[in-house]
Enzyme design. Structure first.
Site: not given
Length: 255
Positions: A66, A156, A163
């Site tokens: 992408v 994370y 997210k």
């Protein structure tokens, strides 16, 4: 025998190998009767993905990085030529540069933050935009999130705000595209050992914590995520949009 996705055409972006969550979803879509277009990242990834796609009898198998100009458009152009329509699409890709992922959010670089947002979030927007005109009779879009969108998860790091942005984008797209009969939802599985997850520091400890904390006391499987994905793109879920669907054995309900 009528299957719930018989006659439907779907796109799956994000399969890297047989342990990918996207592959579990693709398998569930196919088992439910859908015809699939499936992408791989690049020539290096193709030998791992093409055999999986061929086993699922995918008539469209294409590269899709992408970040590469025109790559996503080429996928949709092929779908338009071959099928003329699309019923559902799954976006299951995310990325952050290692230096930014392994450091504090406070210290992440502008370039790393922008790249993580582009690949993990804005590419979903671009996918939705191209899918819209092929879903003239309605359809379903799915993104792939994680509990770190809602709470701070150790290691994370940068992907927590990324997210969170993806989930907010899912809600916005669901509102904007509802008039076209297009539903938009996000899946939020518990930790699963995939190639992508291997980039997160101390991931084994994260999985151990999930087993200990979740009411189910076990890890989620890619097949369980696939079952939820297949339901969400089916007509049975026609009133479900703008939601974050947890498939984590109840982990998200425990403090």
């Amino acid at each position: 025998m009528h299957l719930p996705l018989s006659g439907k055409k779907g796109l799956v972006i994000g399969v890297a190998n047989e342990t990918s969550i996207a592959y579990g979803c693709a398998r569930a879509f196919r088992d439910a009767g859908a015809d699939l277009a499936l992408t791989y990242f690049d020539a290096k990834a193709e030998p791992f993905v093409r055999p999986l796609a061929e086993a699922l009898s995918c008539p469209i198998i294409l590269p899709c990085n992408v970040e590469k100009p025109g790559a996503l458009d080429a996928v949709f152009d092929q779908i338009e030529r071959d099928w003329g329509r699309l019923d559902f699409a799954l976006h299951s890709i995310a990325f952050a540069p290692a230096a930014d992922l392994h450091g504090r959010v406070t210290d992440c670089s502008p370039e790393g933050f922008a790249r993580a947002m582009d690949i993990s979030v804005h590419s979903f927007i671009r996918m939705a935009k191209r899918a819209e005109k092929l879903m003239d009779k309605g359809g379903a879009l799915l993104s792939m999130s994680y509990y770190g969108a809602e709470k701070v998860v150790d290691h994370y790091n940068l992907m927590c705000p990324v997210k969170a942005a993806l989930e907010a984008t899912t809600r916005s797209l669901s509102a904007e595209l509802s008039g076209s009969g297009i539903r938009v939802n996000s899946l939020s599985p518990g930790p699963i050992k995939t190639r992508a997850a291997s980039g997160i520091a101390h991931f084994d400890a994260l999985m151990e914590k999930a087993v200990a904390k979740a009411p189910s006391h076990r890890l989620t499987t890619i097949d369980e995520v696939g079952a939820m994905a297949a339901f969400l793109v089916s007509d049975s879920a026609r009133s479900v949009t703008g939601d974050i669907l947890y498939i984590d054995g109840g982990y998200h309900v425990i403090d």
